[in-house]
Design a protein around this motif. Structure first.
Motif, PDB file in Angstrom:
ATOM      1  N   LEU A 203       0.819  -1.216   0.000  1.00  0.00           N
ATOM      2  CA  LEU A 203       0.000   0.000   0.000  1.00  0.00           C
ATOM      3  C   LEU A 203       0.852   1.264   0.000  1.00  0.00           C
ATOM      4  O   LEU A 203       0.371   2.333  -0.386  1.00  0.00           O
ATOM      5  CB  LEU A 203      -0.956  -0.007   1.198  1.00  0.00           C
ATOM      6  CG  LEU A 203      -2.020  -1.118   1.172  1.00  0.00           C
ATOM      7  CD1 LEU A 203      -2.866  -1.074   2.443  1.00  0.00           C
ATOM      8  CD2 LEU A 203      -2.916  -1.010  -0.057  1.00  0.00           C
ATOM      9  N   ASN A 204       2.093   1.149   0.425  1.00  0.00           N
ATOM     10  CA  ASN A 204       2.997   2.303   0.360  1.00  0.00           C
ATOM     11  C   ASN A 204       3.688   2.422  -0.999  1.00  0.00           C
ATOM     12  O   ASN A 204       4.380   3.399  -1.249  1.00  0.00           O
ATOM     13  CB  ASN A 204       4.059   2.209   1.466  1.00  0.00           C
ATOM     14  CG  ASN A 204       3.552   2.746   2.786  1.00  0.00           C
ATOM     15  OD1 ASN A 204       3.205   3.925   2.904  1.00  0.00           O
ATOM     16  ND2 ASN A 204       3.486   1.886   3.799  1.00  0.00           N
ATOM     17  N   THR A 205       3.495   1.414  -1.867  1.00  0.00           N
ATOM     18  CA  THR A 205       4.147   1.411  -3.169  1.00  0.00           C
ATOM     19  C   THR A 205       3.169   1.729  -4.298  1.00  0.00           C
ATOM     20  O   THR A 205       3.471   2.518  -5.186  1.00  0.00           O
ATOM     21  CB  THR A 205       4.798   0.035  -3.441  1.00  0.00           C
ATOM     22  OG1 THR A 205       5.775  -0.233  -2.430  1.00  0.00           O
ATOM     23  CG2 THR A 205       5.474  -0.002  -4.805  1.00  0.00           C
ATOM     24  N   ALA A 206       2.001   1.100  -4.276  1.00  0.00           N
ATOM     25  CA  ALA A 206       1.041   1.201  -5.383  1.00  0.00           C
ATOM     26  C   ALA A 206       0.227   2.494  -5.320  1.00  0.00           C
ATOM     27  O   ALA A 206       0.209   3.192  -4.304  1.00  0.00           O
ATOM     28  CB  ALA A 206       0.112  -0.009  -5.367  1.00  0.00           C
ATOM     29  N   HIS A 207      -0.461   2.781  -6.424  1.00  0.00           N
ATOM     30  CA  HIS A 207      -1.372   3.927  -6.481  1.00  0.00           C
ATOM     31  C   HIS A 207      -2.741   3.553  -5.924  1.00  0.00           C
ATOM     32  O   HIS A 207      -3.323   4.303  -5.135  1.00  0.00           O
ATOM     33  CB  HIS A 207      -1.547   4.399  -7.931  1.00  0.00           C
ATOM     34  CG  HIS A 207      -0.264   4.732  -8.607  1.00  0.00           C
ATOM     35  ND1 HIS A 207       0.096   4.231  -9.846  1.00  0.00           N
ATOM     36  CD2 HIS A 207       0.773   5.515  -8.212  1.00  0.00           C
ATOM     37  CE1 HIS A 207       1.285   4.702 -10.188  1.00  0.00           C
ATOM     38  NE2 HIS A 207       1.719   5.473  -9.217  1.00  0.00           N
ATOM     39  N   ARG A 208      -3.244   2.400  -6.370  1.00  0.00           N
ATOM     40  CA  ARG A 208      -4.547   1.932  -5.914  1.00  0.00           C
ATOM     41  C   ARG A 208      -4.432   0.486  -5.447  1.00  0.00           C
ATOM     42  O   ARG A 208      -3.493  -0.222  -5.824  1.00  0.00           O
ATOM     43  CB  ARG A 208      -5.599   2.010  -7.033  1.00  0.00           C
ATOM     44  CG  ARG A 208      -6.012   3.411  -7.423  1.00  0.00           C
ATOM     45  CD  ARG A 208      -7.235   3.424  -8.354  1.00  0.00           C
ATOM     46  NE  ARG A 208      -7.007   2.656  -9.568  1.00  0.00           N
ATOM     47  CZ  ARG A 208      -7.607   1.505  -9.862  1.00  0.00           C
ATOM     48  NH1 ARG A 208      -8.468   0.961  -9.010  1.00  0.00           N
ATOM     49  NH2 ARG A 208      -7.339   0.884 -11.002  1.00  0.00           N
ATOM     50  N   GLY A 209      -5.427   0.048  -4.657  1.00  0.00           N
ATOM     51  CA  GLY A 209      -5.392  -1.311  -4.159  1.00  0.00           C
ATOM     52  C   GLY A 209      -6.760  -1.956  -4.102  1.00  0.00           C
ATOM     53  O   GLY A 209      -7.788  -1.269  -4.003  1.00  0.00           O
ATOM     54  N   TYR A 210      -6.751  -3.280  -4.191  1.00  0.00           N
ATOM     55  CA  TYR A 210      -7.942  -4.102  -3.997  1.00  0.00           C
ATOM     56  C   TYR A 210      -7.669  -5.041  -2.822  1.00  0.00           C
ATOM     57  O   TYR A 210      -6.587  -5.635  -2.735  1.00  0.00           O
ATOM     58  CB  TYR A 210      -8.252  -4.934  -5.234  1.00  0.00           C
ATOM     59  CG  TYR A 210      -8.730  -4.123  -6.419  1.00  0.00           C
ATOM     60  CD1 TYR A 210     -10.086  -3.933  -6.653  1.00  0.00           C
ATOM     61  CD2 TYR A 210      -7.817  -3.546  -7.303  1.00  0.00           C
ATOM     62  CE1 TYR A 210     -10.526  -3.186  -7.746  1.00  0.00           C
ATOM     63  CE2 TYR A 210      -8.250  -2.798  -8.393  1.00  0.00           C
ATOM     64  CZ  TYR A 210      -9.613  -2.620  -8.610  1.00  0.00           C
ATOM     65  OH  TYR A 210     -10.039  -1.866  -9.678  1.00  0.00           O
ATOM     66  N   VAL A 211      -8.653  -5.195  -1.948  1.00  0.00           N
ATOM     67  CA  VAL A 211      -8.559  -6.129  -0.832  1.00  0.00           C
ATOM     68  C   VAL A 211      -9.468  -7.305  -1.148  1.00  0.00           C
ATOM     69  O   VAL A 211     -10.685  -7.132  -1.325  1.00  0.00           O
ATOM     70  CB  VAL A 211      -8.991  -5.479   0.494  1.00  0.00           C
ATOM     71  CG1 VAL A 211      -8.860  -6.482   1.643  1.00  0.00           C
ATOM     72  CG2 VAL A 211      -8.165  -4.226   0.786  1.00  0.00           C
ATOM     73  N   MET A 212      -8.883  -8.508  -1.260  1.00  0.00           N
ATOM     74  CA  MET A 212      -9.676  -9.704  -1.547  1.00  0.00           C
ATOM     75  C   MET A 212      -9.859 -10.548  -0.299  1.00  0.00           C
ATOM     76  O   MET A 212      -8.925 -10.720   0.495  1.00  0.00           O
ATOM     77  CB  MET A 212      -9.028 -10.546  -2.651  1.00  0.00           C
ATOM     78  CG  MET A 212      -9.172  -9.942  -4.036  1.00  0.00           C
ATOM     79  SD  MET A 212      -8.608 -11.052  -5.374  1.00  0.00           S
ATOM     80  CE  MET A 212      -9.886 -12.331  -5.331  1.00  0.00           C
ATOM     81  N   GLN A 213     -11.074 -11.047  -0.134  1.00  0.00           N
ATOM     82  CA  GLN A 213     -11.403 -11.958   0.965  1.00  0.00           C
ATOM     83  C   GLN A 213     -12.245 -13.085   0.391  1.00  0.00           C
ATOM     84  O   GLN A 213     -13.256 -12.829  -0.273  1.00  0.00           O
ATOM     85  CB  GLN A 213     -12.184 -11.237   2.068  1.00  0.00           C
ATOM     86  CG  GLN A 213     -11.391 -10.173   2.806  1.00  0.00           C
ATOM     87  CD  GLN A 213     -12.220  -9.433   3.844  1.00  0.00           C
ATOM     88  OE1 GLN A 213     -13.416  -9.653   3.969  1.00  0.00           O
ATOM     89  NE2 GLN A 213     -11.580  -8.549   4.598  1.00  0.00           N
TER      90      GLN A 213
END
Length: 239
Positions: A203-213
């Motif tokens: 999360l400190n590297t990417a621009h956006r993120g997806y959280v999968m569960q």
């Protein structure tokens, strides 16, 4: 502008086991996007299916890359379109030299005259690989093998790279070096999608993120927002 990569109502089945359950995801050209989540969430299956490395009979929904539907394509066909994956665990050829490993990544290229120049660029990015260019891939350290796997993908001159767990098994100082290289690659115009267990560095590297569960996208957003989200902090960032 349409996304460079888009998943539309994407499902994956291993036989009767429904591992990815109707996710929607997109990555725009030039972006760096991460997928985080616990083991078994469906992250690796998602990447491998995009790359054509799973059984196409298990796929439902659409995978669109650069305007083309690619679900069901074999891996070499996906790579020929400019979408390359660096697999979890590196998977370098242990009995080939560093330089031979790198050159295997160029097997789809038709502009053979430029390959030597691009090889120099990879050695400039990863000087340790140049120092070890005649050394067998299997004798490299884990960090060097990760650099080699990334370099092997880059020599194909991809539009987009997928990375599965790039920090896995690496010492913290090497993790910093690898992620510095990933940021540089992205800044030079290569779109990046990566799966990473180290949620903080992701999360400190990417621009956006997806959280999968458990096979679903539970949350998505800009990484700066996910970093301060209380649910994400509690589940993935140690409080």
């Amino acid at each position: 502008m349409a996304p460079l990569l888009e998943l539309q109502d994407f499902h994956y089945y291993y036989g009767n086991i429904h591992t990815v359950k109707g996710i929607n995801m997109q990555v725009n050209e030039g972006e760096m996007v991460t997928i985080i989540g616990a083991n078994g969430a469906g992250k690796t299956t998602t990447l491998q299916t995009i790359s054509g490395l799973t059984n196409s009979k298990g796929v439902r929904g659409k995978i669109i890359f650069d305007g083309k539907e690619i679900q069901g394509f074999h891996g070499h066909k996906v790579a020929s379109l400019g979408l390359c994956q660096v697999l979890e665990g590196r998977h370098v050829f242990s009995k080939l030299t560093v330089e031979e490993n790198l050159l295997t990544g160029a097997y789809l290229r038709k502009d053979t005259k430029n390959i030597k120049e691009d090889l120099k660029g990879i050695y400039k990015r990863f000087p340790r690989l140049e120092e070890r260019r005649t050394q067998l891939g299997g004798t490299l350290s884990g960090g060097e093998q990760q650099m080699l796997a990334i370099g092997r993908a880059l020599i194909n001159k991809p539009k987009m790279i997928l990375l599965d767990e790039p920090s896995l098994g690496l010492a913290p100082v090497i993790v910093k070096e690898v992620f510095k290289a990933i940021r540089e690659i992205n800044s030079e115009g290569v779109t990046v999608l990566f799966v990473e267990q180290n949620s903080k560095i992701a999360l400190n590297t990417a621009h956006r993120g997806y959280v999968m569960q458990v096979g679903e996208v539970a949350m998505e957003g800009f990484c700066k927002d996910l970093l301060v989200d209380e649910e994400v902090k509690k589940a993935y960032l140690g409080g």
